[in-house]
Design a protein around this motif. Structure first.
Motif, PDB file in Angstrom:
ATOM      1  N   CYS B 126       0.836  -1.211   0.000  1.00  0.00           N
ATOM      2  CA  CYS B 126       0.000   0.000   0.000  1.00  0.00           C
ATOM      3  C   CYS B 126       0.869   1.260   0.000  1.00  0.00           C
ATOM      4  O   CYS B 126       0.609   2.196  -0.757  1.00  0.00           O
ATOM      5  N   ILE B 133      -7.027   3.904  -0.035  1.00  0.00           N
ATOM      6  CA  ILE B 133      -7.796   2.921   0.729  1.00  0.00           C
ATOM      7  C   ILE B 133      -9.206   3.458   0.890  1.00  0.00           C
ATOM      8  O   ILE B 133      -9.423   4.493   1.515  1.00  0.00           O
ATOM      9  N   ALA B 142      -2.482   5.895   1.519  1.00  0.00           N
ATOM     10  CA  ALA B 142      -1.749   4.966   2.386  1.00  0.00           C
ATOM     11  C   ALA B 142      -0.815   5.714   3.335  1.00  0.00           C
ATOM     12  O   ALA B 142      -0.637   5.318   4.486  1.00  0.00           O
ATOM     13  N   VAL B 160     -13.106  -1.171   5.559  1.00  0.00           N
ATOM     14  CA  VAL B 160     -12.371  -1.039   4.302  1.00  0.00           C
ATOM     15  C   VAL B 160     -13.142  -1.800   3.228  1.00  0.00           C
ATOM     16  O   VAL B 160     -13.515  -2.957   3.420  1.00  0.00           O
ATOM     17  N   VAL B 163      -9.058  -1.423  -2.110  1.00  0.00           N
ATOM     18  CA  VAL B 163      -7.788  -0.704  -2.113  1.00  0.00           C
ATOM     19  C   VAL B 163      -7.367  -0.488  -3.567  1.00  0.00           C
ATOM     20  O   VAL B 163      -7.350  -1.428  -4.366  1.00  0.00           O
TER      21      VAL B 163
END
Lengths: 156, 261
Positions: B126, B133, B142, B160, B163
């Motif tokens: 990430c 995210i 990130a 979440v 991503v």
């Protein structure tokens, strides 16, 4: 909690306490003691079972998460008294010593066969057994068994 | 494990409602970080909410210069996905280095980054891939998401959802695996973008971090073999001293640079 699943080909409807791990459901509630608990920390692979055809460590799965899933344990592999080709290969190649890790090794072998068919090299098989521990140090014959078992499954 | 309630969510709104209905709640997908924490009683939630039944949360798709991976996508899926392999091959390789085959069949991207274990793999991806995210509360870069050991910017009840990894010109992930746990003793993700380099390190310190000295050296075309992180800021434990970890970081950096694809 009501959970419907298919276990070794048989549809079951079970009332499962949420904190029940799959391995405990199998061993303690359903008397399927072929699935073993080696480490309980998702490292040793003795508790491997197939969920929807894919190998997982049943010590790190909540049984209530498996509503609608199909579970196969070591007890579900043989049919009509005949060993599954992967089991037969373990017997033929002496892929077991004390036998404790064997059910998990057989399940891991089935997952290797699923991913590679019969074409996995010995090196690949050895590498992909990284999640399975044998404390008798008998890996050579286990690799041979999975190599032969995968080929037998492909030819079957 | 202590007893808890369990509910199955079929929508993000439903999951949020169940989370807010009292007591300490936690979301579960693959469970490969949460269940070990619960077994050791580091976590003792009153209620678990299963989010794996929410449609679309495991989707993988490329959109422009980003590769979007859903939070409940499993490591094995990411490792083997054709879209991932063609867009960011180094990310598929990283997924293949997590745990072992059985663990990869179960663990998820969302679980890895929300737990933010100091030695987890995905947080490094990430950071190095300048990821966005996306959550039920908004979007984070990130750089602003990973706050410290086991700590993220997520608020209570925030989920979440996916991503978005920025596609690099080239990338590579070099990992020195602990032989038993397969966690990173040290791992370095290097990514080259049109506008610069990003280098992320995991396993070495209390949390994932960017190695800005390495980024500057790579941008200037300078050799990296003389770079050394300050051991006083790195972890020392039974597996490796801080000095050894600092050395490993330099070695893994060189390995990643040599393997850029």
């Amino acid at each position: 909690m009501q959970t419907r699943l298919t276990l070794n080909g048989t549809a079951r409807e079970l009332d499962i306490a949420p904190a029940t791990l799959l391995v405990d459901l199998l061993r303690d509630d359903l008397a399927l003691t072929g699935t073993h608990v080696g480490c309980d920390t998702s490292q040793c692979g003795a508790c491997n079972v197939l969920i929807d055809g894919v190998a997982v460590k049943s010590c790190t799965v909540l049984a209530v998460q498996l509503d609608g899933a199909e579970i196969t344990t070591i007890e579900g592999l043989a049919s009509d008294g005949a060993l599954h080709p992967m089991q037969a290969a373990f017997k033929e190649h002496h892929g077991l010593q004390c036998g404790f890790c064997t059910p998990g090794m057989v399940i891991a072998g089935l997952d290797i066969a699923r991913r590679h068919g019969g074409s996995a090299s010995r090196e690949t098989i050895a590498h992909e057994l990284e999640g399975n521990l044998c404390r008798c140090t008998g890996y050579q014959n286990i690799v041979s068994a999975i190599e032969a078992g995968s080929k037998a499954m492909q030819d079957a | 494990m202590r007893e808890f309630e369990f509910t199955r969510a079929t929508s993000l709104d439903g999951a949020a409602e169940q989370f807010a209905s009292g007591g300490e709640a936690a979301f579960i997908a693959g469970g490969h970080t949460l269940l070990p924490a619960m077994k050791s009683r580091l976590r003792m939630p009153d209620r678990l909410i299963d989010i794996t039944g929410i449609p679309g949360l495991d989707r993988i798709e490329r959109d422009g210069d980003r590769l979007w991976i859903g939070a409940t996508a499993r490591h094995a899926t990411v490792a083997d996905d054709a879209t991932v392999k063609s867009a960011i091959p180094s990310l598929a390789k990283l997924a293949l280095l997590i745990g072992d085959p059985q663990v990869r069949n179960r663990g998820t991207l969302g679980g890895s980054i929300t737990n933010n274990d100091p030695a987890a793999d995905y947080p490094a991806a990430c950071l190095a891939l300048d990821a966005t995210i996306e959550t039920t509360g908004g979007r984070y870069q990130a750089d602003d998401f990973f706050l410290g050991m086991f700590t993220t910017a997520l608020a209570d009840g925030e989920i979440v959802t996916r991503v978005g990894f920025r596609l690099p010109q080239a990338g590579a992930y070099a990992k020195f695996r602990h032989p038993a746990s397969r966690y990173a003793m040290v791992a370095v993700y290097v990514a080259r973008f049109v506008d610069g380099w990003r280098v992320a390190v995991t396993g070495a310190a209390p949390a994932v971090f960017r190695w800005t000295g390495a980024e500057a050296a790579l941008a200037a075309g300078q050799p990296t073999d003389g770079l050394l992180l300050d051991p006083s800021e790195l972890n020392s434990d039974i597996h490796a001293s801080a000095e050894y970890r600092a050395h490993l970081c330099t070695v893994m950096l060189a390995k990643a640079v040599a393997e850029l694809v």
